[in-house]
Design a protein around this motif. Structure first.
Motif, short mmCIF file in Angstrom:
data_model
loop_
_atom_site.label_atom_id
_atom_site.label_comp_id
_atom_site.label_asym_id
_atom_site.label_seq_id
_atom_site.Cartn_x
_atom_site.Cartn_y
_atom_site.Cartn_z
N THR A 35 0.84 -1.21 0.00
CA THR A 35 0.00 0.00 0.00
C THR A 35 0.87 1.25 0.00
OG1 THR A 35 -1.35 -1.29 1.48
CG2 THR A 35 -2.04 0.97 1.10
N ALA A 36 1.95 1.22 0.77
CA ALA A 36 2.82 2.40 0.84
C ALA A 36 3.38 2.71 -0.54
CB ALA A 36 3.95 2.17 1.83
N PHE A 37 3.79 1.66 -1.26
CA PHE A 37 4.33 1.89 -2.60
C PHE A 37 3.25 2.40 -3.54
CE2 PHE A 37 5.05 0.42 -6.96
CZ PHE A 37 6.19 1.14 -7.25
N ILE A 38 2.08 1.77 -3.50
CA ILE A 38 1.01 2.20 -4.40
C ILE A 38 0.66 3.66 -4.14
CG2 ILE A 38 -1.41 1.86 -5.02
CD1 ILE A 38 -0.97 -1.11 -4.74
N LEU A 39 0.60 4.02 -2.85
CA LEU A 39 0.30 5.41 -2.50
C LEU A 39 1.37 6.35 -3.03
CD1 LEU A 39 -0.95 5.34 1.18
CD2 LEU A 39 -2.16 6.17 -0.84
N ALA A 40 2.62 5.97 -2.83
CA ALA A 40 3.71 6.84 -3.26
C ALA A 40 3.74 6.96 -4.78
CB ALA A 40 5.04 6.32 -2.75
N ALA A 41 3.58 5.81 -5.47
CA ALA A 41 3.65 5.84 -6.93
C ALA A 41 2.41 6.55 -7.51
CB ALA A 41 3.75 4.42 -7.49
N THR A 42 1.25 6.31 -6.91
CA THR A 42 0.06 7.02 -7.39
C THR A 42 0.19 8.50 -7.04
OG1 THR A 42 -1.17 5.04 -6.81
CG2 THR A 42 -2.47 6.93 -7.45
N GLY A 43 0.75 8.77 -5.86
CA GLY A 43 0.96 10.16 -5.46
C GLY A 43 1.87 10.87 -6.46
N GLY B 218 11.30 20.25 2.07
CA GLY B 218 10.99 19.86 3.45
C GLY B 218 10.77 18.36 3.53
N VAL B 219 10.00 17.81 2.60
CA VAL B 219 9.70 16.38 2.64
C VAL B 219 10.88 15.53 2.18
CG1 VAL B 219 8.27 14.56 1.69
CG2 VAL B 219 7.25 16.73 2.36
N VAL B 220 11.46 15.89 1.03
CA VAL B 220 12.55 15.07 0.50
C VAL B 220 13.73 15.07 1.47
CG1 VAL B 220 14.16 14.76 -1.42
CG2 VAL B 220 11.80 15.41 -1.86
N GLY B 221 13.98 16.23 2.09
CA GLY B 221 15.10 16.33 3.03
C GLY B 221 14.94 15.40 4.21
N LEU B 222 13.69 15.14 4.59
CA LEU B 222 13.45 14.29 5.75
C LEU B 222 13.54 12.81 5.44
CD1 LEU B 222 10.56 16.18 7.54
CD2 LEU B 222 12.96 16.01 8.21
N VAL C 142 -1.84 19.63 -2.78
CA VAL C 142 -1.31 18.41 -2.15
C VAL C 142 -0.92 17.38 -3.21
CG1 VAL C 142 -1.84 16.48 -0.62
CG2 VAL C 142 -2.61 18.77 -0.03
N ALA C 143 -1.77 17.24 -4.23
CA ALA C 143 -1.47 16.29 -5.29
C ALA C 143 -0.19 16.69 -6.02
CB ALA C 143 -2.63 16.22 -6.28
N ALA C 144 -0.02 18.00 -6.23
CA ALA C 144 1.19 18.49 -6.90
C ALA C 144 2.41 18.24 -6.01
CB ALA C 144 1.06 19.98 -7.21
N TRP C 145 2.19 18.39 -4.73
CA TRP C 145 3.29 18.22 -3.76
C TRP C 145 3.82 16.78 -3.78
CZ3 TRP C 145 2.23 18.85 2.22
CH2 TRP C 145 3.43 19.00 2.89
N THR C 146 2.91 15.80 -3.77
CA THR C 146 3.36 14.41 -3.76
C THR C 146 4.03 14.03 -5.09
OG1 THR C 146 1.19 13.65 -4.47
CG2 THR C 146 1.61 13.63 -2.12
N SER C 147 3.77 14.83 -6.15
CA SER C 147 4.46 14.58 -7.41
C SER C 147 5.82 15.27 -7.40
CB SER C 147 3.65 15.12 -8.59
OG SER C 147 2.41 14.49 -8.65
N SER C 148 5.87 16.48 -6.85
CA SER C 148 7.13 17.22 -6.93
C SER C 148 8.21 16.55 -6.08
CB SER C 148 6.94 18.68 -6.52
OG SER C 148 6.53 18.76 -5.18
N ILE C 149 7.81 15.91 -4.99
CA ILE C 149 8.86 15.22 -4.21
C ILE C 149 9.45 14.08 -5.04
CG2 ILE C 149 7.96 15.83 -1.93
CD1 ILE C 149 6.76 13.12 -1.68
N SER C 150 8.63 13.47 -5.89
CA SER C 150 9.17 12.38 -6.71
C SER C 150 10.01 12.91 -7.86
CB SER C 150 8.04 11.50 -7.23
OG SER C 150 7.35 12.13 -8.27
N LEU C 151 9.79 14.19 -8.21
CA LEU C 151 10.64 14.81 -9.25
C LEU C 151 12.01 15.14 -8.68
CD1 LEU C 151 7.96 17.10 -10.86
CD2 LEU C 151 9.51 15.69 -12.19
N LEU C 152 12.04 15.46 -7.39
CA LEU C 152 13.29 15.86 -6.74
C LEU C 152 14.12 14.67 -6.28
CD1 LEU C 152 14.83 18.36 -5.75
CD2 LEU C 152 13.39 18.41 -3.72
#
Ligand code: PHE
Length: 450
Positions: free
Chosen positions: A14-22, A164-168, A321-331
């Motif tokens: 579930t964590a992966f699906i959430l992250a990948a869908t995010g 903030g998120v990626v750094g953590l 929020v949706a953009a945020w979960t995508s931008s962390i994956s871009l970084l």
């Protein structure tokens, strides 16, 4: 013993699906898909887009996750290890470099548009406490674009929360927040589709989106649809490869990839069905809406529907929020690379990459005001960045990834990673990454060049 990643591992399927869908669900679905459909002839674009998702996107999504999981490191290091292991040419490593450059370019404008969602959330929050109504959304949007300082400021805030998120590191708080917020975003979209139905224009909107006028399909439309398929599924720049590196061994890649692709496509179509009834209902021409489409049309509805201010706040807040979960994956890919190669701390690495992206993002910021007169290939500068990064580099990266998985990787690796996949599907997948997907991508890219 199972090899794990030094950057951390997803705690569950579930964590992966959430992250990948995010990662997949973001501005691409709700901001970009509707405006591209609007600019490229509605149903003609949607049809090509859906075909690209099925025959190119999904097979490459499986390939990317698989390569990542086998390598367990950041893309470039993974590719170095895999070329060594299989004796393949060193040239394949360029996939990782294309990914890093495309990621920086995409995040640069993504963050500017992410800033727009923050600005609009702010406007609706203020309205809730007696602030001014948005009665002329076109003028509100133009005023925002005309102000480079305001744009650069929101762009900085958006980049700041991403770092903030990626750094953590792999993110507990965000994982929990997304588990709750993504379903709320989905419900808000459903409610907006419901509102669209009450305007009596849902049928017209569906016809616009789903009745293709084949005469409108040309090289430009195909390029836009292919680029959008890669962009929306976060493919071609090693994001999914990076996320795959943190995926535990016992989880089925084809199944999870299928879930991500269906969720991503479903949200894009839902966004289209939410937005076009409103566009049509308010007498706006659905063709040629441009990047401002959702910002200039939806506020018209929020201004007249009951509870509209709350809907406005929910919509733009959740879109953020949706953009945020995508931008962390871009970084993440470039950050993981710096951590591995330079030995820099994660916090500093992400700050460095984000700082660079912010600076590059100023090109997008200025493309709306002080540099708005500059036009290349009939586009403004933001359009040029989208053309280079989304429409060219992502498909090119994806093409190489498909060929690498299809031809360079040994069958034992493929079978090990895709264990449990029914034999017929495995054969079909292999044929798609070896021949069909590369051919389709090449056709689209060459058609545009020639
Ligand atoms: N898929 C994201 C969206 O649709 C954007 C993205 C592209 C994220 C590439 C990561 C990599 O908004």
């Amino acid at each position: 013993m199972e090899k794990t990643s030094i950057h951390g591992m997803w705690s569950s399927r579930t964590a992966f699906i959430l992250a990948a869908t995010g990662s997949a669900v973001g501005l691409g679905n709700i901001w970009r898909f509707p405006y591209l459909a609007s600019d490229n002839g509605g149903g003609a674009f949607v049809l090509v887009y859906l075909m690209c998702i099925a025959f190119v996107g999904l097979p490459i999504l499986i390939a990317e996750i698989m390569i990542g999981r086998h390598g367990r490191r950041s893309p470039i290091t993974t590719l170095v290890a895999l070329t060594r292991e299989t004796g393949a040419a060193k040239g394949w490593i360029s996939i990782g470099w294309i990914g890093i450059v495309a990621g920086i370019l995409i995040l640069s404008f993504y963050s500017v548009v992410g800033g727009w969602t923050l600005h609009y959330s702010w406007l609706y929050l203020a309205q809730l406490f007696g602030g001014a109504r948005i009665t002329d959304p076109g003028a509100t949007f133009d005023a925002l674009l005309a102000n480079p300082w305001e744009l650069a400021g929101w762009h900085a805030v958006f980049m700041g929360v991403t770092v903030g998120v990626v750094g953590l590191g792999v993110e507990k708080g965000l994982e929990r927040a997304v588990r709750f917020l993504m379903p709320v975003l989905f419900l808000t979209l459903v409610a907006l589709v419901g509102y669209g139905a009450t305007t009596g224009h849902l049928g017209k909107a569906a016809a616009f989106l789903f009745q293709p006028d084949f005469s409108k399909i040309n090289a430009g439309v195909m390029m836009a649809a292919m680029g959008q398929a890669f962009f929306s599924l976060s493919l071609g720049m090693c994001t999914m490869m990076t996320y795959g590196a943190y995926l535990p061994k016992d989880i089925s890649i084809p199944k999870t990839a299928g879930i991500v692709a269906v969720a991503d496509t479903g949200i894009a179509l839902l966004a289209g069905l939410a937005i076009f009834p409103i566009v049509i209902g308010f007498g706006i021409n659905p063709n040629g809406g441009g990047p401002g489409l959702i910002f200039t049309s939806l506020p018209l509805a929020f201004d007249v529907m009951s509870g509209g201010v709350i809907y406005g706040l929910l919509f733009f807040g959740l879109l953020f929020v949706a953009a945020w979960t995508s931008s962390i994956s871009l970084l993440e890919p470039a950050t993981a690379f710096l951590v591995e190669r330079v030995g820099i701390a994660r916090k500093n690495g992400s700050l460095l990459v984000a700082g660079l992206c912010w600076l590059v993002g100023l090109v997008t910021v200025f493309s709306f005001n002080i540099w708005s007169h500059i036009r290349l290939l009939d586009r403004d500068l933001m359009g040029v960045i989208e053309l280079v990064a989304n429409d060219t580099m992502l498909p090119l990266g994806g093409l190489l990834i498909a060929l690498f998985a299809g031809w360079a990787l040994k069958e034992t690796i493929l079978r090990e990673q895709l264990a449990g996949m029914p034999a017929g599907l495995f054969t079909a997948w292999r044929w798609m990454v070896r021949i069909l997907a590369p051919l389709l991508v090449l056709m689209v890219l060459l058609n545009v060049v020639l």
